[in-house]
Design a protein around this motif. Structure first.
Motif, short mmCIF file in Angstrom:
data_model
loop_
_atom_site.label_atom_id
_atom_site.label_comp_id
_atom_site.label_asym_id
_atom_site.label_seq_id
_atom_site.Cartn_x
_atom_site.Cartn_y
_atom_site.Cartn_z
N SER A 21 0.86 -1.19 0.00
CA SER A 21 0.00 0.00 0.00
C SER A 21 0.90 1.24 0.00
O SER A 21 2.01 1.20 0.51
CB SER A 21 -0.89 -0.01 1.24
N SER A 22 0.39 2.34 -0.55
CA SER A 22 1.27 3.49 -0.79
C SER A 22 1.61 4.28 0.47
O SER A 22 2.62 4.98 0.50
CB SER A 22 0.61 4.44 -1.79
N LEU A 23 0.75 4.21 1.50
CA LEU A 23 0.88 5.00 2.73
C LEU A 23 0.66 6.51 2.51
O LEU A 23 0.84 7.30 3.41
CB LEU A 23 2.25 4.81 3.42
N LEU A 24 0.25 6.88 1.30
CA LEU A 24 0.05 8.30 1.01
C LEU A 24 -1.32 8.76 1.49
O LEU A 24 -2.25 7.95 1.60
CB LEU A 24 0.16 8.56 -0.50
N TYR A 25 -1.46 10.07 1.74
CA TYR A 25 -2.76 10.65 2.07
C TYR A 25 -3.44 11.07 0.77
O TYR A 25 -2.92 11.93 0.06
CB TYR A 25 -2.60 11.82 3.03
N ASP A 26 -4.58 10.45 0.52
CA ASP A 26 -5.33 10.64 -0.74
C ASP A 26 -5.64 12.09 -1.10
O ASP A 26 -5.55 12.49 -2.24
CB ASP A 26 -6.69 9.94 -0.61
N HIS A 27 -6.08 12.83 -0.08
CA HIS A 27 -6.55 14.20 -0.34
C HIS A 27 -5.39 15.19 -0.40
O HIS A 27 -5.58 16.36 -0.71
CB HIS A 27 -7.59 14.62 0.71
N TYR A 28 -4.16 14.74 -0.11
CA TYR A 28 -2.97 15.59 -0.21
C TYR A 28 -2.35 15.45 -1.61
O TYR A 28 -2.43 14.40 -2.23
CB TYR A 28 -1.90 15.15 0.78
N SER A 29 -1.68 16.50 -2.02
CA SER A 29 -0.93 16.46 -3.29
C SER A 29 0.42 15.75 -3.04
O SER A 29 0.81 15.55 -1.88
CB SER A 29 -0.67 17.89 -3.75
N PRO A 30 1.17 15.43 -4.13
CA PRO A 30 2.51 14.89 -3.93
C PRO A 30 3.37 15.80 -3.05
O PRO A 30 4.06 15.33 -2.14
CB PRO A 30 3.08 14.82 -5.35
N LEU A 31 3.31 17.11 -3.32
CA LEU A 31 4.12 18.05 -2.53
C LEU A 31 3.75 17.96 -1.06
O LEU A 31 4.62 17.83 -0.18
CB LEU A 31 3.93 19.48 -3.06
N GLU A 32 2.43 18.02 -0.77
CA GLU A 32 2.00 17.99 0.63
C GLU A 32 2.37 16.67 1.30
O GLU A 32 2.82 16.64 2.45
CB GLU A 32 0.48 18.20 0.71
N ASN A 33 2.19 15.55 0.58
CA ASN A 33 2.54 14.25 1.14
C ASN A 33 4.03 14.19 1.48
O ASN A 33 4.41 13.78 2.58
CB ASN A 33 2.23 13.14 0.13
N LEU A 34 4.87 14.60 0.53
CA LEU A 34 6.32 14.47 0.75
C LEU A 34 6.81 15.43 1.83
O LEU A 34 7.71 15.08 2.61
CB LEU A 34 7.09 14.68 -0.56
N VAL A 35 6.21 16.63 1.89
CA VAL A 35 6.59 17.57 2.95
C VAL A 35 6.17 16.98 4.30
O VAL A 35 6.95 17.00 5.27
CB VAL A 35 5.97 18.97 2.71
N PHE A 36 4.97 16.40 4.35
CA PHE A 36 4.48 15.79 5.59
C PHE A 36 5.43 14.70 6.08
O PHE A 36 5.90 14.72 7.22
CB PHE A 36 3.07 15.22 5.36
N PHE A 37 5.76 13.76 5.20
CA PHE A 37 6.62 12.64 5.60
C PHE A 37 8.06 13.11 5.84
O PHE A 37 8.74 12.63 6.75
CB PHE A 37 6.58 11.50 4.58
N GLY A 38 8.50 14.07 5.03
CA GLY A 38 9.85 14.63 5.23
C GLY A 38 9.98 15.27 6.60
O GLY A 38 11.00 15.12 7.28
N ASN A 39 8.92 15.98 7.03
CA ASN A 39 8.95 16.63 8.35
C ASN A 39 9.04 15.59 9.47
O ASN A 39 9.72 15.81 10.47
CB ASN A 39 7.71 17.51 8.54
N ILE A 40 8.34 14.46 9.29
CA ILE A 40 8.40 13.40 10.31
C ILE A 40 9.85 12.96 10.52
O ILE A 40 10.29 12.70 11.63
CB ILE A 40 7.51 12.19 9.90
N TYR A 41 10.59 12.90 9.41
CA TYR A 41 11.99 12.44 9.48
C TYR A 41 12.97 13.60 9.73
O TYR A 41 14.18 13.38 9.69
CB TYR A 41 12.37 11.72 8.18
N GLY A 42 12.44 14.81 9.90
CA GLY A 42 13.32 15.95 10.16
C GLY A 42 14.18 16.34 8.98
O GLY A 42 15.32 16.81 9.15
#
Ligand code: ATP
Length: 234
Positions: A82-103
């Motif tokens: 499964s992709s683990l992505l948030y459906d309603h988020y764009s690629p930019l929003e998804n990657l910024v979200f996950f990037g922030n989790i990892y600092g």
């Protein structure tokens, strides 16, 4: 880099992994092949710290998995089915979200660069829910590497990708290798395994039944070795 000793996993009275021993050097790209139900994804999930082994030992970068989950998670990039992505988020929003989790530092720039790398810059701000399966897989790959992980764990990464996207994915894996990353890739695609991996492990009935290096992208050699194991009684 990765050291697995006598690893077993039991679930619902079923022994899924039956004593796996494996040593993987830093920078190796290793394909895990095997028939359906052999235990390949389970092995990857144990390494990704998603499920606990029943017995045995796993060391990543010299750290024991059981005792250093937080530290080890930072080193891992995991691409599940499964992709683990948030459906309603764009690629930019998804990657910024996950990037922030990892600092991740300068995270927006990194996200834009990765979306470009997977060939979807035009869709940077479109919600992922409108994407095709192959497009989602491309962004899922970008998500898995947003923090430049030292270890990449990829579960059937080529599934659902067209030829263009397969090339993009292979380039991503090879450029991670150039940066020193170690990759374990579960796959049913022998061609891709021969194309980008240095080594193949064959899993059957929860055990490693063969482990060999691939030279000169020799697809025929991989197929022959696989057939031999599938014919063997175990
Ligand atoms: N949580 C669980 N409880 C019980 N059985 C499980 C569990 N997880 C996996 N299994 C079983 O363990 C076996 C191995 O599963 P796994 O997903 O690791 O196989 P795989 O080699 O990745 O197969 P495939 O190629 O079909 O993806 C299967 O028979 C599966 O049904």
């Amino acid at each position: 880099m990765i050291e697995i000793k006598k690893l077993t996993k039991q679930a619902d009275n079923k022994l899924i992994l039956r004593g796996v021993d494996l040593h993987i050097e830093k920078g190796e790209t290793v394909a895990i092949l095997g028939p359906n139900g052999a235990g390949k994804s389970t092995l990857l999930k144990v390494l990704a710290t998603l499920i606990k082994p029943t017995s045995g030992q796993v060391l990543i970068n010299g750290m024991e998995l059981k005792k250093n989950q937080v530290e080890i998670k930072k080193l891992l990039g995991y691409l599940p089915h499964s992709s683990l992505l948030y459906d309603h988020y764009s690629p930019l929003e998804n990657l910024v979200f996950f990037g922030n989790i990892y600092g991740v530092r300068v995270v927006e720039q990194k996200a834009i660069q990765l979306v470009k790398e997977v060939g979807l810059s035009f869709f940077l701000n479109e919600p992922v829910k409108n994407f095709s399966r192959g497009m989602i897989q491309r962004i899922a790959i970008a998500r898995a590497i947003v923090h430049d992980p030292a270890v990449l764990l990829l579960d059937e990464p080529h599934t659902g990708l067209d030829q263009g996207a397969i090339s993009i994915l292979n380039n991503v894996i090879l450029s991670m290798k150039e940066k020193g990353a170690t990759t374990l890739m579960v796959t049913h695609d022998f061609k891709q395994a021969a194309e980008i991996c240095d080594r193949v492990i064959i899993v059957k009935n929860g055990k490693i039944v063969d482990d060999f290096k691939i030279e000169n992208r020799n697809l025929g050699y991989v197929s022959e070795k696989y057939e031999l194991q599938m014919e063997a009684v175990s």
